[in-house]
Design an enzyme around this catalytic site. Sequence first.
Site, PDB file in Angstrom:
ATOM      1  N   ASP A 487       0.578  -1.419   0.069  1.00 45.12           N
ATOM      2  CA  ASP A 487      -0.066  -0.103   0.107  1.00 45.12           C
ATOM      3  C   ASP A 487       1.298   1.145   0.224  1.00 45.12           C
ATOM      4  O   ASP A 487       2.421   1.474   0.026  1.00 45.12           O
ATOM      5  CB  ASP A 487      -1.100   0.086   1.087  1.00 45.12           C
ATOM      6  CG  ASP A 487      -2.342   0.590   1.086  1.00 45.12           C
ATOM      7  OD1 ASP A 487      -2.209   1.909   0.237  1.00 45.12           O
ATOM      8  OD2 ASP A 487      -3.144   0.611   1.238  1.00 45.12           O
ATOM      9  N   ASP A 557     -11.054   2.215  -3.246  1.00 48.12           N
ATOM     10  CA  ASP A 557     -11.362   2.059  -2.163  1.00 48.12           C
ATOM     11  C   ASP A 557     -12.590   2.094  -2.146  1.00 48.12           C
ATOM     12  O   ASP A 557     -13.281   1.882  -0.268  1.00 48.12           O
ATOM     13  CB  ASP A 557     -10.344   2.828  -0.668  1.00 48.12           C
ATOM     14  CG  ASP A 557      -9.347   2.645  -0.489  1.00 48.12           C
ATOM     15  OD1 ASP A 557      -9.492   0.877  -0.249  1.00 48.12           O
ATOM     16  OD2 ASP A 557      -8.863   2.951   0.045  1.00 48.12           O
TER      17      ASP A 557
HETATM   18  C1  GLA Z   1      -5.728   1.924   2.141  1.00 48.32           C
HETATM   19  C2  GLA Z   1      -6.399   0.283   1.441  1.00 48.32           C
HETATM   20  C3  GLA Z   1      -7.617   0.248   2.560  1.00 48.32           C
HETATM   21  C4  GLA Z   1      -6.233  -0.328   3.419  1.00 48.32           C
HETATM   22  C5  GLA Z   1      -6.605   1.052   4.253  1.00 48.32           C
HETATM   23  C6  GLA Z   1      -5.305   0.715   5.191  1.00 48.32           C
HETATM   24  O1  GLA Z   1      -6.816   2.490   2.031  1.00 48.32           O
HETATM   25  O2  GLA Z   1      -6.523   1.169   0.299  1.00 48.32           O
HETATM   26  O3  GLA Z   1      -7.446  -1.178   1.278  1.00 48.32           O
HETATM   27  O4  GLA Z   1      -5.578  -1.329   3.061  1.00 48.32           O
HETATM   28  O5  GLA Z   1      -5.416   1.632   3.416  1.00 48.32           O
HETATM   29  O6  GLA Z   1      -4.675   1.704   6.059  1.00 48.32           O
END
Ligand code: GLA
Length: 739
Positions: A487, A557
């Site tokens: 990420d 997301d």
């Molecule tokens: C990002 C990712 C999510 C999750 C969060 C965790 O937003 O896109 O899927 O993993 O971080 O903090």
Amino acid sequence: MTVKINFDEQHQIFHLTNQKISYILGIEEGQLLAQLYFGKKITSYHNSRRYPRLDRGFSPNLAGQPAEIDRGFSKDVLPQEYSGNQTGDYRQTAINLTDDVNGASAADFRYADFKIVSGKPHLKGLPQTYIEKRDEAQTLIIHLIDATLRTSLYLSYTIYDQRAVIIKSAKLVNNSDRIIRIDKIASAQLDLPKNNCDLISLYGAHVNERQIQKNELPFGITEISSRRGSSSHHFNPFIALVDKHISETSGEAIGVQLVYSGNHQFTIEKDYIQQLRIITGINEYGFNWQLAPTAEFQTPEVIFAYTDKGLNDLSLTYHKLLRERVARGKFKYAKRPIVINNWEATYFDFNATKIKAIIDKAAPLGIEMFVLDDGWFGKRDDDKSSLGDWYEYVDKLSDGGGLANLAKMVHKKNMQFGLWFEPEMISADSKLYRQHPDYALTIDNREMTPSRDQYVLDFSRDEVVDNIFNQICQILDTVKIDYIKWDMNRHLTEVYSHALNNTQQGEVYHRYMLGVYDLAERLVTKYPDILFEGCSGGGGRFDAGMLYYFPQSWTSDNTDPIARLKIQYGTSLAYPLSSMTAHVSASPNHQTGRQTSLAMRAGVAFAGVLGYELDLSKLTDDELKTIAMQIAFYQKHWQLLQYGDFKRIKSPFEENEVAWEFVSANQEEVMLFNYRILSEAQPSFSITKLTGLKDNYLYQETTTHHQYYGDELMNVGLYDAPVAKQDFTVTIKHFKKIK
Ligand code: GLA
């Protein structure tokens, strides 16, 4: 092999061609490298279409003795391959150089020589398209020289057999004894004659990635770019120049896709006589590079694609290239596992008991992998701490005997185990920051700009990358991990490295990216059996660069299926479905508050790499049964859904009804998805015409057993009538050729 690169000595013309396209460039007056044609394949170019000579006021000419100066010839209008600054072309230039000794900013590259190599040379440290067989591609490398700067420029053009693409990049080599400062160095330039095309680009934001916009091009410069240190949610590194009346199935288009994940820049300039110039590469914003004597600078590469058959064909060209010659490793054609991810189920608030409850429900449903998301390391209970501390947070899973035991438990259930990392980041509240505050990108005597309460590591420094690599290896070598979600949850600010001197700070953005690529390369090489998924607050770094390391990426997301219709549709313009992960999450949706059926949520998540991201332990038995059926469906059809030809039929950007389709390579199997967004009291019965089938194949719909010929499905089509009096519905039809 149909690919060939010809040099016509007499006319000084290079012609790159295969069965689909031709790319033609030539050496013009003054040894200028001129662009002549990019489009549908032609047999041969006779150079009788010379660039017209016309004296144009205020467009300067090439230097020479007064009697020799041709007032009808100017760099300011000539379509070129790679123009330099301050030497007679007032349009955007591909390269801007400054002589470090006298401070003069100017560049003027003229043709010197060329070579043609079979295959495609490897670019060190950068993501790229590659070959598997030497004879599937040829590369033309043209050498140009700026005599004053004693600098060589090598322009590279690769053409593949069969594919309607040209891959371009540039390399600068300093042959002088002085430093040359690169203020801008594009990957490529493409000049096109007067042309009334429109521009398609993918804009967006966090939880709203890759929305499609199509605009008329004004006179002047249009820019699509990122200054965020990442390719970003906001403007994807992809554009297309398209016929005004382009449709999915007809019309001409040129796609431009950068294989790079950092600051990018696409400038599209319509000059004063309506010619177009497209320049793309690393963004010149915040960039300059000290090129020492003998040193070289290699740009990222860019993929130009051409079609005369509409947008869908352009997309398929990219899908196939990215899937087959950008993505690497054992997963590139493999069935991607169906995951259950705990993020939207628990966020940071989990322990082993909660996680076990989810896994206990997941295993019998046929879910193949559990992914433990953010919160398992350092002392991480919220997003304010611990980034940079990649060791187990022992208290967190202590009720289940810790991380290794959790992994064991998952494997015992015949599931795989995945783990979340955010390698490029640092929290002020972390051991790493307390030990090495200079590891963060910071400027002395200036406050650090927080974003999600976190800061960015200086990945331009080898020791920082080594530190994170070693920490990650430590985990991977002690816990059995089958998948990593990588990420990146903020963008760069205070882009300053404490390891570089004051003249080199303009290198940090790009060196950062090289550090990211280096870490990714080391990890995928050392752990070839781990499947990596890219992520950046959803789809914030969804680009061909990351795809070279990670064959799939978290698309957004935003898991709301209605929002996802647009996000996935937009993403599919440039990226294959096998790279797009899509999860079924809870209703009401956490991002939009919208309530949708499980069928609708899965109906959208089927179009990509399916996963689940909700607390299964809170679902009813009926809901679990439905999920088991969804998984059985996906298990049966994953090949078609992950690797079939994806056809867009009705756009969520235009209509209340959306339709898309998957067709197998042999055209014997088809899956059609029809979505209806809002319910209407007097709905229209519109028709969906399928595409990409064989006219004379007889197809049978597998549930109703209705039979249709291919030409019937493609021309007469099927009614798209509502299935229920409710919002957000989906119907799925599966057809198979009958023998
Ligand atoms: C990002 C990712 C999510 C999750 C969060 C965790 O937003 O896109 O899927 O993993 O971080 O903090």
